[in-house]
Scaffold this active site. Structure first.
Site, PDB file in Angstrom:
ATOM      1  N   TYR A  60       0.819  -1.227   0.000  1.00 23.10           N
ATOM      2  CA  TYR A  60       0.000   0.000   0.000  1.00 23.10           C
ATOM      3  C   TYR A  60       0.845   1.267   0.000  1.00 23.10           C
ATOM      4  CZ  TYR A  60      -4.307  -2.508  -0.024  1.00 23.10           C
ATOM      5  OH  TYR A  60      -5.343  -3.314  -0.438  1.00 23.10           O
ATOM      6  N   ARG A  63       1.353   1.900  -3.545  1.00 23.94           N
ATOM      7  CA  ARG A  63       0.145   2.456  -4.179  1.00 23.94           C
ATOM      8  C   ARG A  63      -0.033   3.924  -3.770  1.00 23.94           C
ATOM      9  NH1 ARG A  63       1.274  -1.326  -5.424  1.00 23.94           N
ATOM     10  NH2 ARG A  63       1.808   0.035  -7.119  1.00 23.94           N
ATOM     11  N   ASN A  96     -12.839   2.866  -6.529  1.00 18.40           N
ATOM     12  CA  ASN A  96     -11.405   3.156  -6.573  1.00 18.40           C
ATOM     13  C   ASN A  96     -10.920   3.727  -5.263  1.00 18.40           C
ATOM     14  OD1 ASN A  96     -11.493   2.300  -9.163  1.00 18.40           O
ATOM     15  ND2 ASN A  96     -11.409   4.332 -10.091  1.00 18.40           N
ATOM     16  N   ASP A  98      -7.928   5.326  -5.304  1.00 20.88           N
ATOM     17  CA  ASP A  98      -7.119   6.502  -5.655  1.00 20.88           C
ATOM     18  C   ASP A  98      -7.943   7.769  -5.392  1.00 20.88           C
ATOM     19  OD1 ASP A  98      -8.550   7.476  -8.082  1.00 20.88           O
ATOM     20  OD2 ASP A  98      -7.873   5.606  -9.001  1.00 20.88           O
ATOM     21  N   HIS A 113     -14.801   1.782  -1.099  1.00 14.41           N
ATOM     22  CA  HIS A 113     -13.732   0.851  -0.714  1.00 14.41           C
ATOM     23  C   HIS A 113     -12.577   1.538   0.018  1.00 14.41           C
ATOM     24  CE1 HIS A 113     -15.089  -2.288  -3.946  1.00 14.41           C
ATOM     25  NE2 HIS A 113     -15.843  -2.292  -2.877  1.00 14.41           N
ATOM     26  N   CYS A 121      -6.534   4.007  12.631  1.00 16.66           N
ATOM     27  CA  CYS A 121      -6.056   3.307  13.821  1.00 16.66           C
ATOM     28  C   CYS A 121      -7.072   2.222  14.190  1.00 16.66           C
ATOM     29  CB  CYS A 121      -5.880   4.280  14.987  1.00 16.66           C
ATOM     30  SG  CYS A 121      -5.450   3.458  16.531  1.00 16.66           S
ATOM     31  N   GLY A 182     -16.021   1.583 -16.308  1.00 16.50           N
ATOM     32  CA  GLY A 182     -14.720   0.985 -16.016  1.00 16.50           C
ATOM     33  C   GLY A 182     -14.727  -0.011 -14.885  1.00 16.50           C
ATOM     34  N   THR A 183     -15.789  -0.804 -14.808  1.00 14.46           N
ATOM     35  CA  THR A 183     -15.842  -1.803 -13.737  1.00 14.46           C
ATOM     36  C   THR A 183     -16.254  -3.150 -14.322  1.00 14.46           C
ATOM     37  OG1 THR A 183     -16.823  -2.354 -11.592  1.00 14.46           O
ATOM     38  CG2 THR A 183     -18.145  -0.940 -13.023  1.00 14.46           C
ATOM     39  N   SER A 184     -15.568  -4.200 -13.866  1.00 13.99           N
ATOM     40  CA  SER A 184     -15.684  -5.514 -14.514  1.00 13.99           C
ATOM     41  C   SER A 184     -16.957  -6.270 -14.141  1.00 13.99           C
ATOM     42  CB  SER A 184     -14.478  -6.359 -14.116  1.00 13.99           C
ATOM     43  OG  SER A 184     -14.472  -6.520 -12.710  1.00 13.99           O
TER      44      SER A 184
HETATM   45  P1  NAD Z   1     -11.459  -4.310 -12.410  1.00 13.85           P
HETATM   46  O1  NAD Z   1      -9.983  -4.086 -12.457  1.00 13.85           O
HETATM   47  O2  NAD Z   1     -12.008  -5.602 -11.944  1.00 13.85           O
HETATM   48  O3  NAD Z   1     -12.053  -4.019 -13.854  1.00 13.85           O
HETATM   49  C1  NAD Z   1     -11.670  -2.896 -14.585  1.00 13.85           C
HETATM   50  C2  NAD Z   1     -12.540  -2.837 -15.829  1.00 13.85           C
HETATM   51  O4  NAD Z   1     -12.195  -1.640 -16.503  1.00 13.85           O
HETATM   52  C3  NAD Z   1     -12.318  -4.002 -16.796  1.00 13.85           C
HETATM   53  O5  NAD Z   1     -13.587  -4.540 -17.157  1.00 13.85           O
HETATM   54  C4  NAD Z   1     -11.627  -3.347 -18.004  1.00 13.85           C
HETATM   55  O6  NAD Z   1     -12.065  -3.891 -19.237  1.00 13.85           O
HETATM   56  C5  NAD Z   1     -12.106  -1.909 -17.892  1.00 13.85           C
HETATM   57  N1  NAD Z   1     -11.180  -0.924 -18.437  1.00 13.85           N
HETATM   58  C6  NAD Z   1      -9.829  -0.964 -18.526  1.00 13.85           C
HETATM   59  N2  NAD Z   1      -9.347   0.156 -19.086  1.00 13.85           N
HETATM   60  C7  NAD Z   1     -10.434   0.943 -19.349  1.00 13.85           C
HETATM   61  C8  NAD Z   1     -10.608   2.234 -19.915  1.00 13.85           C
HETATM   62  N3  NAD Z   1      -9.548   2.975 -20.328  1.00 13.85           N
HETATM   63  N4  NAD Z   1     -11.866   2.729 -20.026  1.00 13.85           N
HETATM   64  C9  NAD Z   1     -12.939   1.997 -19.628  1.00 13.85           C
HETATM   65  N5  NAD Z   1     -12.844   0.761 -19.095  1.00 13.85           N
HETATM   66  C10 NAD Z   1     -11.604   0.262 -18.943  1.00 13.85           C
HETATM   67  O7  NAD Z   1     -12.009  -3.095 -11.558  1.00 13.85           O
HETATM   68  P2  NAD Z   1     -13.171  -2.989 -10.500  1.00 13.85           P
HETATM   69  O8  NAD Z   1     -14.416  -3.545 -11.100  1.00 13.85           O
HETATM   70  O9  NAD Z   1     -13.132  -1.586 -10.038  1.00 13.85           O
HETATM   71  O10 NAD Z   1     -12.722  -3.943  -9.298  1.00 13.85           O
HETATM   72  C11 NAD Z   1     -11.371  -3.880  -8.802  1.00 13.85           C
HETATM   73  C12 NAD Z   1     -11.223  -3.699  -7.304  1.00 13.85           C
HETATM   74  O11 NAD Z   1      -9.826  -3.471  -7.027  1.00 13.85           O
HETATM   75  C13 NAD Z   1     -11.947  -2.470  -6.802  1.00 13.85           C
HETATM   76  O12 NAD Z   1     -12.706  -2.856  -5.722  1.00 13.85           O
HETATM   77  C14 NAD Z   1     -10.872  -1.460  -6.366  1.00 13.85           C
HETATM   78  O13 NAD Z   1     -11.031  -1.086  -5.016  1.00 13.85           O
HETATM   79  C15 NAD Z   1      -9.555  -2.176  -6.494  1.00 13.85           C
HETATM   80  N6  NAD Z   1      -8.637  -1.416  -7.391  1.00 13.85           N
HETATM   81  C16 NAD Z   1      -8.614  -0.044  -7.354  1.00 13.85           C
HETATM   82  C17 NAD Z   1      -7.796   0.669  -8.228  1.00 13.85           C
HETATM   83  C18 NAD Z   1      -7.797   2.184  -8.173  1.00 13.85           C
HETATM   84  O14 NAD Z   1      -8.142   2.759  -7.153  1.00 13.85           O
HETATM   85  N7  NAD Z   1      -7.467   2.898  -9.256  1.00 13.85           N
HETATM   86  C19 NAD Z   1      -6.979  -0.009  -9.131  1.00 13.85           C
HETATM   87  C20 NAD Z   1      -7.014  -1.416  -9.141  1.00 13.85           C
HETATM   88  C21 NAD Z   1      -7.848  -2.108  -8.256  1.00 13.85           C
HETATM   89 ZN    ZN Z   2      -5.331   5.358  17.866  1.00 15.22          ZN
END
Ligand code: NAD
Ligand code: ZN
Length: 241
Positions: A60, A63, A96, A98, A113, A121, A182-184
């Site tokens: 982390y 990250r 996300n 970030d 998340h 803490c 952008g979520t799978s």
């Molecule tokens: P995921 O990684 O499971 O899926 C990402 C999706 O985005 C995929 O389906 C992919 O095809 C699509 N994608 C990739 N590039 C793209 C673009 N340029 N435009 C549009 N779509 C695009 O992500 P999720 O569903 O958010 O699940 C992942 C978990 O992991 C989350 O719960 C999150 O907390 C964590 N995570 C967060 C980050 C971050 O904060 N940036 C990064 C990685 C993982």
């Molecule tokens: Zn404390």
């Protein structure tokens, strides 16, 4: 329903790792279930933190330091434009960890998340915004309130309950338009919001690079990169083109 929103349209947006991909942050499933070359069970569960805190902390911190090298992309910025039009009628829910939505300027925002910028803490519950140099080194950060060693990342790990679920589910059930970007569709409970929105009668729009697991539930699906598609889509929704 046509694709132009009224000022009164209630919209809930769910974003995932894909919206930050064009800023240079790697997604999670896209790389065989690995996140930055780590298995999630090694770095993103409470058991991992218990078993090997050094590995989890190091992961982390990497990250967290990466946040200093990335900036919001046109997809984040387009959602700020949409909020300017809809005001409080827009709720942005992100999976996300970030901080790119808030740096872009989104205000009505829930980080379901958790947030990389913060530490928590486990003893007294203190939450600290911890992005100064001293917080980003390899060594643990102690709680300045109760003195306990080793704050944890303020992240909802797998097996933990996401934040503000009730507030989110009420907004999803009440909205006119639900948009997932952008979520799978693999990570629950967030992946279930689409089904709830659909069942409650919302018009459901998906934007993703690949068709997500639950693609059949969308009324409208736009395949491509969020940073390329969203600026034009937002213009069409707010009727400025
Ligand atoms: P995921 O990684 O499971 O899926 C990402 C999706 O985005 C995929 O389906 C992919 O095809 C699509 N994608 C990739 N590039 C793209 C673009 N340029 N435009 C549009 N779509 C695009 O992500 P999720 O569903 O958010 O699940 C992942 C978990 O992991 C989350 O719960 C999150 O907390 C964590 N995570 C967060 C980050 C971050 O904060 N940036 C990064 C990685 C993982
Ligand atoms: Zn404390």
């Amino acid at each position: 329903m046509n694709s132009t929103f009224e000022k009164e349209t209630q919209v809930v947006i769910l974003t995932g790792a894909g919206i930050s991909a064009e800023s240079g942050i790697r997604t999670f499933r896209a790389s065989d279930g690995l996140w930055e070359d780590h298995r999630i069970e090694d770095v993103a569960t409470p058991m991992a933190w218990e078993r090997d805190p050094e590995l989890v902390w190091g992961f982390y911190q990497g990250r967290r330091r990466q946040l200093l090298d990335v900036v919001p992309n046109p997809a984040h910025d387009a959602l700020v434009e949409l909020e300017r039009f809809l005001g409080d009628g827009l709720l942005l829910v992100t999976q996300n960890v970030d901080d790119l939505h808030s740096r872009s300027g989104s205000q009505n925002l829930i980080h379901m998340h958790g947030e990389l910028r913060k530490l928590r803490c486990e003893e007294c519950g203190e939450i600290l915004v911890a992005m100064d140099d001293v917080h980003l080194e390899d060594k643990y950060v102690d709680c300045s309130k109760c003195g306990v060693e080793r704050m944890r990342p303020h992240i909802v790990w797998f097996h933990e309950m996401p934040l503000k679920m009730r507030e989110i589910e009420m907004a999803v059930a009440d909205c006119d338009v639900f948009i997932a970007i952008g979520t799978s569709g693999h990570v629950y409970p967030a992946a279930g919001f689409l089904g709830l929105a659909q069942a409650c009668g919302a018009h459901c729009i998906g934007i993703n690079l690949d068709p997500p697991q639950n693609v059949d539930l969308f009324d409208e699906f736009h395949q491509g990169k969020a940073g390329e598609l969203l600026p034009d889509l937002v213009n069409s929704w707010v009727g400025s083109e």
